[in-house]
Every structure is written in structure tokens, then in C-alpha cells.
Design a protein around this motif. Structure first.
Motif, PDB file in Angstrom:
ATOM      1  N   GLU A  84      62.188  -2.509 -43.281  1.00 57.80           N
ATOM      2  CA  GLU A  84      62.525  -1.525 -42.255  1.00 57.80           C
ATOM      3  C   GLU A  84      61.397  -0.529 -42.008  1.00 57.80           C
ATOM      4  N   LEU A  85      60.317  -0.679 -42.733  1.00 58.13           N
ATOM      5  CA  LEU A  85      59.133   0.137 -42.468  1.00 58.13           C
ATOM      6  C   LEU A  85      58.315  -0.549 -41.383  1.00 58.13           C
ATOM      7  N   ASP A  86      58.149   0.119 -40.274  1.00 62.02           N
ATOM      8  CA  ASP A  86      57.411  -0.447 -39.152  1.00 62.02           C
ATOM      9  C   ASP A  86      55.920  -0.423 -39.480  1.00 62.02           C
ATOM     10  N   PRO A  87      55.298  -1.595 -39.681  1.00 62.50           N
ATOM     11  CA  PRO A  87      53.864  -1.608 -40.012  1.00 62.50           C
ATOM     12  C   PRO A  87      53.009  -0.910 -38.968  1.00 62.50           C
ATOM     13  N   ARG A  88      53.487  -0.905 -37.730  1.00 65.81           N
ATOM     14  CA  ARG A  88      52.700  -0.278 -36.670  1.00 65.81           C
ATOM     15  C   ARG A  88      52.527   1.217 -36.909  1.00 65.81           C
ATOM     16  N   LYS A  89      53.558   1.862 -37.476  1.00 63.87           N
ATOM     17  CA  LYS A  89      53.457   3.300 -37.726  1.00 63.87           C
ATOM     18  C   LYS A  89      52.406   3.595 -38.803  1.00 63.87           C
ATOM     19  N   VAL A  90      52.401   2.755 -39.840  1.00 65.22           N
ATOM     20  CA  VAL A  90      51.411   2.942 -40.896  1.00 65.22           C
ATOM     21  C   VAL A  90      50.015   2.648 -40.363  1.00 65.22           C
ATOM     22  N   ASP A  92      49.055   2.926 -37.373  1.00 63.99           N
ATOM     23  CA  ASP A  92      48.658   4.031 -36.497  1.00 63.99           C
ATOM     24  C   ASP A  92      47.961   5.125 -37.311  1.00 63.99           C
ATOM     25  N   LEU A  93      48.496   5.394 -38.518  1.00 66.64           N
ATOM     26  CA  LEU A  93      47.836   6.370 -39.382  1.00 66.64           C
ATOM     27  C   LEU A  93      46.435   5.897 -39.755  1.00 66.64           C
ATOM     28  N   ALA A  94      46.275   4.586 -39.894  1.00 64.19           N
ATOM     29  CA  ALA A  94      44.976   4.036 -40.289  1.00 64.19           C
ATOM     30  C   ALA A  94      43.929   4.166 -39.190  1.00 64.19           C
ATOM     31  N   THR A  95      44.338   4.535 -37.979  1.00 61.60           N
ATOM     32  CA  THR A  95      43.343   4.829 -36.943  1.00 61.60           C
ATOM     33  C   THR A  95      42.650   6.159 -37.227  1.00 61.60           C
ATOM     34  N   LEU A  96      43.249   6.942 -38.127  1.00 65.68           N
ATOM     35  CA  LEU A  96      42.675   8.208 -38.599  1.00 65.68           C
ATOM     36  C   LEU A  96      42.669   9.293 -37.535  1.00 65.68           C
ATOM     37  N   SER A  97      43.523   9.157 -36.527  1.00 63.13           N
ATOM     38  CA  SER A  97      43.607  10.221 -35.521  1.00 63.13           C
ATOM     39  C   SER A  97      44.096  11.519 -36.155  1.00 63.13           C
ATOM     40  N   PHE A  98      44.954  11.408 -37.189  1.00 67.99           N
ATOM     41  CA  PHE A  98      45.431  12.628 -37.853  1.00 67.99           C
ATOM     42  C   PHE A  98      44.302  13.295 -38.647  1.00 67.99           C
ATOM     43  N   VAL A  99      43.367  12.502 -39.160  1.00 67.52           N
ATOM     44  CA  VAL A  99      42.223  13.075 -39.869  1.00 67.52           C
ATOM     45  C   VAL A  99      41.301  13.774 -38.881  1.00 67.52           C
ATOM     46  N   GLU A 100      41.083  13.140 -37.760  1.00 66.15           N
ATOM     47  CA  GLU A 100      40.249  13.755 -36.723  1.00 66.15           C
ATOM     48  C   GLU A 100      40.840  15.080 -36.260  1.00 66.15           C
ATOM     49  N   ALA A 101      42.190  15.127 -36.203  1.00 68.65           N
ATOM     50  CA  ALA A 101      42.872  16.349 -35.769  1.00 68.65           C
ATOM     51  C   ALA A 101      43.074  17.344 -36.908  1.00 68.65           C
ATOM     52  N   LYS A 102      42.622  16.986 -38.123  1.00 70.31           N
ATOM     53  CA  LYS A 102      42.798  17.825 -39.313  1.00 70.31           C
ATOM     54  C   LYS A 102      44.270  18.120 -39.564  1.00 70.31           C
ATOM     55  N   ALA A 103      45.096  17.098 -39.327  1.00 69.54           N
ATOM     56  CA  ALA A 103      46.520  17.162 -39.631  1.00 69.54           C
ATOM     57  C   ALA A 103      46.756  16.468 -40.966  1.00 69.54           C
ATOM     58  N   ASN A 104      48.038  16.347 -41.352  1.00 66.73           N
ATOM     59  CA  ASN A 104      48.372  15.842 -42.677  1.00 66.73           C
ATOM     60  C   ASN A 104      49.329  14.659 -42.593  1.00 66.73           C
ATOM     61  N   ALA A 105      49.415  13.888 -43.659  1.00 65.35           N
ATOM     62  CA  ALA A 105      50.340  12.756 -43.714  1.00 65.35           C
ATOM     63  C   ALA A 105      51.089  12.800 -45.034  1.00 65.35           C
ATOM     64  N   ALA A 106      52.403  12.583 -44.985  1.00 67.42           N
ATOM     65  CA  ALA A 106      53.232  12.571 -46.191  1.00 67.42           C
ATOM     66  C   ALA A 106      53.944  11.237 -46.313  1.00 67.42           C
ATOM     67  N   VAL A 120      46.086   5.494 -50.765  1.00 63.95           N
ATOM     68  CA  VAL A 120      44.727   5.093 -51.135  1.00 63.95           C
ATOM     69  C   VAL A 120      44.081   4.302 -50.001  1.00 63.95           C
ATOM     70  N   ALA A 121      44.855   3.397 -49.382  1.00 62.79           N
ATOM     71  CA  ALA A 121      44.315   2.592 -48.282  1.00 62.79           C
ATOM     72  C   ALA A 121      43.867   3.473 -47.124  1.00 62.79           C
ATOM     73  N   LEU A 122      44.625   4.520 -46.834  1.00 69.19           N
ATOM     74  CA  LEU A 122      44.226   5.440 -45.769  1.00 69.19           C
ATOM     75  C   LEU A 122      42.946   6.188 -46.159  1.00 69.19           C
ATOM     76  N   ALA A 123      42.841   6.551 -47.423  1.00 68.27           N
ATOM     77  CA  ALA A 123      41.641   7.242 -47.894  1.00 68.27           C
ATOM     78  C   ALA A 123      40.422   6.318 -47.838  1.00 68.27           C
ATOM     79  N   VAL A 124      40.599   5.064 -48.204  1.00 65.48           N
ATOM     80  CA  VAL A 124      39.497   4.102 -48.132  1.00 65.48           C
ATOM     81  C   VAL A 124      39.037   3.941 -46.684  1.00 65.48           C
ATOM     82  N   ALA A 125      40.003   3.856 -45.769  1.00 67.27           N
ATOM     83  CA  ALA A 125      39.655   3.740 -44.350  1.00 67.27           C
ATOM     84  C   ALA A 125      38.890   4.978 -43.883  1.00 67.27           C
ATOM     85  N   ALA A 126      39.313   6.149 -44.348  1.00 67.39           N
ATOM     86  CA  ALA A 126      38.625   7.386 -43.972  1.00 67.39           C
ATOM     87  C   ALA A 126      37.195   7.403 -44.514  1.00 67.39           C
TER      88      ALA A 126
END
Length: 245
Positions: A84-90, A92-106, A120-126
Motif C-alpha cells: 500500500e506504499l505508493d512507490p511513486r511517492k517515495v 518523488d522524494l528521490a528527485t530531491l526537490s525537497f532538498v532543493e527547497a530545504k524542506a524535510n522528510a519524515a 539512506v537511499a535518499l541520502a545516497v541520491a543527495a
């Protein structure tokens, strides 16, 4: 190319900080001759490959300094265990738009569902994208901050968590914090706010992650699935998780 010219190129490349060119100049020339490459195409290839080598070196150095427990990517995450976890949402985070915007992810949910893997995967991508990253569990952060405060080195230690563009804080809420400990953590969170990004994982609901209330939610994903650490036949561990920025 004469030996004198080759040596001069190697010397100049070394002074310019182009070690890959120092090692591969003869190979570059051989390939250029075989392809009958023009001067501009040859220069373009040399610079492109040197940049790729430099980026890879920076990436590997960033990972080495990041304290990440492993370097897993989203491609290695088994979404079939979280149907039930939509891979597209995760992703989307991997595009790092939230990092560019200096926002946060929980990433919220019980132990064993893969929160740390995704963080960790998001950090590696960053890191691959050129951002500085750092990983810590909340327990380790508190321990190091308390030790630094006792030694009169708190400002310096705060810099460890404030310098990176992306700070991963793992296992938020697993152990209760005393008031003094919470105040130390809040210094990190408040100073990071809108200056960098925080990726946190927690087994608490978002409302109970009191120190992180400044994190604004943009999307939520509720899902159930099997624990990734304890796969018992016929056993499904239900859980609720939210992905927020």
C-alpha cells in the motif's frame, strides 16, 4: 606526440589537479587517433571524462564521511513487502526537490519496515547530486551533544550536524528524552530549519515527534506490509507510516 610534450602535459595536468588526465593522456590520444577526432571533440571528451572522475571521487568521499550504515539505493528496496506504499511517492522524494527547497522528510512506522533503508537511499541520491550528507541516530546525537556540552565544545559539535545539506536522524522516539537532552536536539532542529534538510525516521506518529513539529507535511502514505527484518510465514505486521516534507 613527442615524449617531451607528453611530460609537459602531465606536469601541467598535475598542477591543475587533473590526476586522471596525468594517468590516461596516452590512452586519450590513441582513442582520438582511432576515431579521427577533431580538436574540439577531443577537448570535450577529455574535460567530460575528467569531470566524471572528479564527481565520482567527490561522491565516494562524501559517502565515506557521511557515517551512513550502508549505501543501499531505492532500487534495492522491496516495495512488494509494502503493497500500500505508493512507490511513486517515495521516488518523488528521490528527485530531491525537497532538498532543493530545504524542506524535510519524515518516514514513520514500526521497526523493521524499511524506514532506514529509504532514508539512506535518499541520502545516497543527495550525495550523488552533489549535496553534503550526514547520518546519525538520535541516541548518538544526544550522547555526542551532551559530551561536547560538558567539555565546553558544544558550538563546535553542533556544526557537525548543521554543516551538511542533508542530515539523516534515525530512530527518533525509540528512547524518551530528558528535558536537557530535548533542548540540545532542538538547537539542531531549529538551526537547521530552512537552512538545510532533515530526513528523520521514527516509530512514533508524527504528532508525537514533538521536536519535529516544524516539519510541514506535504504527502502521506498509509500502508500495511510484512516486516523486512522478521518475515514469518503467514504473518503480516500491520503498520501506519507517513512520508512528509
Amino acid at each position: 606526440m613527442s615524449e617531451l610534450t607528453g611530460n609537459r602535459i602531465r606536469t601541467t595536468a598535475g598542477k591543475l589537479g587533473l590526476p586522471h588526465l596525468v594517468e590516461t593522456i596516452n590512452e586519450y590520444i590513441r582513442r582520438a587517433d582511432e576515431a579521427k577526432m577533431g580538436y574540439l571533440d577531443f577537448l570535450d571528451r577529455v574535460l567530460s571524462e575528467e569531470l566524471a572522475v572528479r564527481d565520482d571521487r567527490r561522491f565516494r568521499s562524501g559517502l565515506r564521511l557521511s557515517k551512513l550504515p550502508h549505501h543501499k539505493t531505492l532500487d534495492e528496496y522491496d516495495f512488494s513487502f509494502q503493497p500500500e506504499l505508493d512507490p511513486r511517492k517515495v521516488k518523488d522524494l528521490a528527485t530531491l526537490s525537497f532538498v532543493e527547497a530545504k524542506a524535510n522528510a519524515a518516514l514513520l512506522g514500526p521497526p523493521g519496515v524499511g524506514k532506514t533503508h529509504i532514508a539512506v537511499a535518499l541520502a545516497v541520491a543527495a550525495c550523488r547530486a552533489g549535496y553534503s550528507i550526514y547520518f546519525t541516530s538520535l541516541d548518538d546525537m544526544v550522547r555526542h551533544l551532551k559530551s561536547a556540552e560538558a567539555a565546553g565544545r558544544l558550538p563546535s559539535k553542533l556544526g557537525t550536524y548543521l554543516r551538511p545539506s542533508v542530515l539523516v536522524v534515525d530512530e527518533v522516539g525509540y528512547q524518551p528524552l530528558e528535558r536537557a537532552e530535548a533542548n540540545l536536539v532542538f538547537q539542531v532542529i531549529s538551526k537547521c530549519y530552512e537552512k538545510g534538510s532533515i530526513i528523520l525516521t521514527s516509530n512514533k506518529t508524527f504528532g508525537k515527534a514533538h521536536l519535529f513539529r516544524r516539519t510541514r507535511a506535504r504527502c502521506r502514505g498509509s500502508f500495511t506490509g510484512s516486516t523486512l527484518r522478521r518475515r514469518r510465514r503467514g504473518s503480516v505486521v500491520p503498520y501506519l507510516a507517513a512520508v512528509m516534507t
